[in-house]
Design a protein around this motif. Structure first.
Motif, PDB file in Angstrom:
ATOM      1  N   LEU A  58       1.145  -7.259   8.393  1.00  0.00           N
ATOM      2  CA  LEU A  58       0.617  -6.839   7.090  1.00  0.00           C
ATOM      3  C   LEU A  58      -0.724  -6.120   7.260  1.00  0.00           C
ATOM      4  O   LEU A  58      -0.983  -5.092   6.638  1.00  0.00           O
ATOM      5  N   GLN A 101      -0.457  -2.420   8.413  1.00  0.00           N
ATOM      6  CA  GLN A 101      -0.036  -1.463   7.378  1.00  0.00           C
ATOM      7  C   GLN A 101      -1.119  -1.317   6.312  1.00  0.00           C
ATOM      8  O   GLN A 101      -1.372  -0.211   5.826  1.00  0.00           O
ATOM      9  N   TYR A 133       1.122   7.683  -1.163  1.00  0.00           N
ATOM     10  CA  TYR A 133       1.901   6.781  -0.303  1.00  0.00           C
ATOM     11  C   TYR A 133       3.388   6.806  -0.719  1.00  0.00           C
ATOM     12  O   TYR A 133       4.287   6.913   0.119  1.00  0.00           O
ATOM     13  N   MET A 153       5.535   1.779  -7.150  1.00  0.00           N
ATOM     14  CA  MET A 153       4.725   1.189  -6.084  1.00  0.00           C
ATOM     15  C   MET A 153       3.316   1.776  -6.009  1.00  0.00           C
ATOM     16  O   MET A 153       2.431   1.197  -5.381  1.00  0.00           O
ATOM     17  N   PRO A 204       0.062  -0.464  -7.793  1.00  0.00           N
ATOM     18  CA  PRO A 204      -0.304  -1.663  -7.030  1.00  0.00           C
ATOM     19  C   PRO A 204      -0.828  -1.341  -5.629  1.00  0.00           C
ATOM     20  O   PRO A 204      -1.729  -2.015  -5.133  1.00  0.00           O
ATOM     21  N   LYS A 206      -4.474  -2.520  -4.117  1.00  0.00           N
ATOM     22  CA  LYS A 206      -4.663  -3.233  -2.853  1.00  0.00           C
ATOM     23  C   LYS A 206      -5.579  -2.444  -1.929  1.00  0.00           C
ATOM     24  O   LYS A 206      -6.433  -3.011  -1.236  1.00  0.00           O
ATOM     25  N   TYR A 246      -2.850 -15.037  -4.423  1.00  0.00           N
ATOM     26  CA  TYR A 246      -3.643 -13.909  -4.924  1.00  0.00           C
ATOM     27  C   TYR A 246      -4.790 -14.367  -5.801  1.00  0.00           C
ATOM     28  O   TYR A 246      -5.847 -13.735  -5.837  1.00  0.00           O
TER      29      TYR A 246
END
Lengths: 395, 285
Positions: free
Chosen positions: B7, B10, B36, B212, B215, B219, B261
């Motif tokens: 994780l 990436q 992205y 996507m 979000p 992040k 989270y």
């Protein structure tokens, strides 16, 4: 001079086009049907399949001369509003529908949106067809909402019972996204499983919808070695990743969900690892589909480039609205008349072979007929396509 | 631990592009997540739809996003930066670009989740103590190699030195003969290209869908804030810290519900209250 002539010609053409368009539009009066739902963001697929189903069907009706209600033939216009899965936007969308004088609206797609629009719908005489499951929306004293699909508390027990009887399933684990819809679906699924006598070995693991790696999420659940893993309320975007991770972690049990999925998405995202995945299908199978359903699929595909299996269910809401109005023409402006006609309403189901009927159901779940009758088709995914596992009916 | 490395690698790549753009132009690129997503869709189209070899599809994602990034900088950000000293102008522009890209993605690629065939089959299983599919291991290695290549580019190439000079002091760099306009465009293109690269890599694991972008941007901002805005090493630290926190939280706290989270956000708030400039950032910016 030449320039002036050009401007004149352009103005004339524009005027003629405008008049022509008005004349064409004015051939039939227009009946506006609303759609308030999510057409952007991670859950866009749910709302877009709704909107496109309505648009494809409306275009088809208009192309073939319109829809006759009470001796008047109407062109159907779909007025859409993207609520972005936000209850505040859903309210704004329903208010827009009210301002446009629309009495019949399809959507919203999720629980909180459907609950939020209720006061607006009831205050403005709007019947709405949500794809959300809270029973209080459909039970008295509520009367303006009509469930547009099969609820998870109707399909879940049917699936669990089938798997208990036919596959010897004894233990079950649940996983859900940390959002209101999936969590409420998980809770009702857990209750149904316990009532059927299944042992629930895990029911508290959740995930964020934007999770990019499900391995750490699934590992604790799979340690409990359930016979059945239920992906409560899983979106088509998350399902392939969850399936892939579960199988890659060595899980060999059964996996199911009560939401509708898309075979193409599963094939692309999980490939053979999705084999055996059980889901609630769109309300059609090759055996059930009538020539009209097949033509709808063709028209939708040619209009939007690609079909969405969810539209097998989503095609119905508009048809129910129009058929009910056809049966009760005064309901076009009178929602009370629409509601009064729902108990006795029955019309041929044009999307299914045989003598199937369009009718309102829901007495068992809601105590009143506030659900459209569509077949409960439970599918199992196998090698790129859905195979029908069993078909049931809901009252 | 293995999930944390996977994780983290990436996430670090996602954060690198964002922090590079911020460092060079003081622009918070809200459209980074959408870039992205476009990277993922380009790889999906070339590799998944047209059967082009994966490496070539990945290259196409990089090229496409580099071009998109260069055009956005040249025709949108550069004029706004020249015409307005207010930071919110670029923020508003970035938000507008994010919405525009979302609409274009829907128009071109549709609303459905998309995925591609696995690039490597099989699962590494070490006595059930460490289980990881080979494709994740490969993507993790590729991501780390990409990060190393990016750092090498920034450290040892003429372009990298110019970009670093620009990030440190725009006026001084200009006085030293750095073509600010040109290198701003190259920097933005490089940042967008990184987003495209990681999108192309991850489409093989997570697939890609229209929703996507948002979000992912959030992040990426979190990682940049943890590590320190505009600092390359900070983005890498931020990515790995968030990756490890997420992996450990999901592994050990899932029995208490979805509090991972919640704890990450609370920790971030406390951390920023103590060290607002982030781990590697400087208090003066």
């Amino acid at each position: 001079m030449q320039r002036r002539s050009l401007v004149k010609a352009a103005l004339t053409a524009a005027t003629l086009t405008a008049f022509g368009a008005t004349a064409a539009f004015a051939e039939n009066p227009v009946l506006k049907i609303g759609f308030v739902g999510v057409t952007s963001g991670p859950a866009a697929a749910w709302g877009i399949s709704n909107q496109r189903s309505m648009e494809a069907r409306a275009a088809w009706i208009n192309e073939t001369g319109g829809y006759t209600i009470g001796g008047t033939t109407y062109d159907i216009e779909i007025v859409s509003f993207d609520d972005q899965k936000d209850p505040k936007r859903a309210i704004a969308g329903m208010e827009k529908m009210a301002q446009e004088g629309i009495h019949y609206v399809v959507g919203p797609n999720v629980d909180d949106g459907a609950a939020a629009v209720r006061p607006v719908a009831e205050a403005n005489d709007i019947m709405y067809f949500p794809y959300a499951f809270p029973k209080e929306l459909y039970s008295a004293p509520a009367s303006n909402a009509v469930l547009g699909m099969i609820a998870n508390y109707q399909s879940g027990p049917a699936i669990y019972k089938h798997l208990m009887d036919n596959e010897g399933v004894k233990t079950v684990a649940f996983i859900a996204a940390n959002e209101s819809d999936p969590l409420s679906q998980r809770d009702s699924g857990v209750a149904a499983a316990k009532e059927l006598g299944l042992e629930v070995v895990s029911d508290n693991v959740t995930y964020q919808v934007d999770t990019t790696d499900f391995t750490p999420v699934l590992t604790p659940i799979l340690r409990t070695r359930p016979d059945l893993l239920v992906l409560s309320g899983v979106s088509p975007a998350n399902a392939p990743q969850l399936l892939r991770s579960a199988r890659e972690l060595g899980f060999e049990g059964m996996i199911s969900t009560e939401t509708a999925q898309d075979a193409g998405v599963l094939a692309e995202g999980a490939g053979d690892l999705a084999n055996g995945f059980i889901s609630v299908g769109g309300a059609s199978t090759p055996e059930l589909a009538s020539p009209m359903m097949n033509e709808f699929v063709e028209r939708y595909t040619s209009m939007f480039g690609e079909y969405n299996d969810e539209s097998n269910t989503k095609v119905y809401a508009l048809e129910y609205i129009l058929e009910t109005l056809k049966a009760t023409p005064e309901a076009i402006d009178d929602v009370a008349a629409f509601q009064a006609s729902m108990d006795g309403f029955e019309a041929p189901n044009p999307y299914m072979n045989g003598d199937e009927k369009l009718k309102y159901v829901g007495m068992t779940s809601f105590g009143q007929k506030r659900q459209i009758a569509v077949p409960l088709v439970v599918n199992v995914y196998q090698d790129g396509a859905f195979e029908t596992m069993f078909i049931a009916r809901v009252d | 631990m293995a999930n944390g490395v996977y994780l983290g690698s990436q996430y670090a790549m996602i954060a690198l592009g964002l922090t590079l753009i911020f460092a060079l132009m003081n622009v918070l690129n809200f459209a980074h997540g959408q870039m992205y997503v476009i990277g993922g869709f380009v790889t999906y189209t070339f590799y998944g739809q047209w059967g082009v070899p994966f490496v070539l599809a990945l290259f196409m994602s990089c090229i496409t996003l580099a071009i998109v990034g260069a055009l956005i900088e040249r025709y949108l950000f550069a004029p706004v930066i020249k015409g307005s000293a207010r930071e919110e102008s670029t923020m508003l522009l970035a938000a507008g670009i994010a919405f525009l890209l979302d609409a274009l993605i829907l128009l071109i690629f549709g609303e459905k989740q998309r995925g591609v065939p696995k690039i490597v089959d099989g699962v590494f299983n070490w006595d059930f103590r460490l289980i990881m599919p080979y494709d994740r291991i490969l993507i993790c290695v590729l991501a780390i190699l990409s990060i190393v290549a990016f750092i090498a580019l920034m450290q040892y190439s003429k372009t990298g030195r110019a970009l670093r000079a620009l990030a440190q002091d725009r006026t001084a760099a200009q006085l030293m003969g750095v073509n600010v306009d040109r290198y701003s465009m190259i920097g933005f293109a490089l940042g967008a290209m990184l987003a495209g690269l990681v999108g192309g890599l991850l489409v093989t694991i997570t697939g890609v869908n229209l929703g996507m972008g948002g979000p992912t941007s959030i992040k990426a901002f979190m990682m940049v804030m943890i590590g320190g805005a505009g600092v390359i090493s900070g983005a890498i630290w931020g990515g790995f810290i968030l990756g490890f926190m997420e992996a450990f939280g999901l592994a050990y706290l899932s029995q208490y519900g979805d509090i991972t989270y919640l704890l990450i956000f609370v920790s971030l708030m406390i951390f920023l209250a103590i060290r607002p400039q982030g781990l590697m950032g400087k208090p003066w910016g």
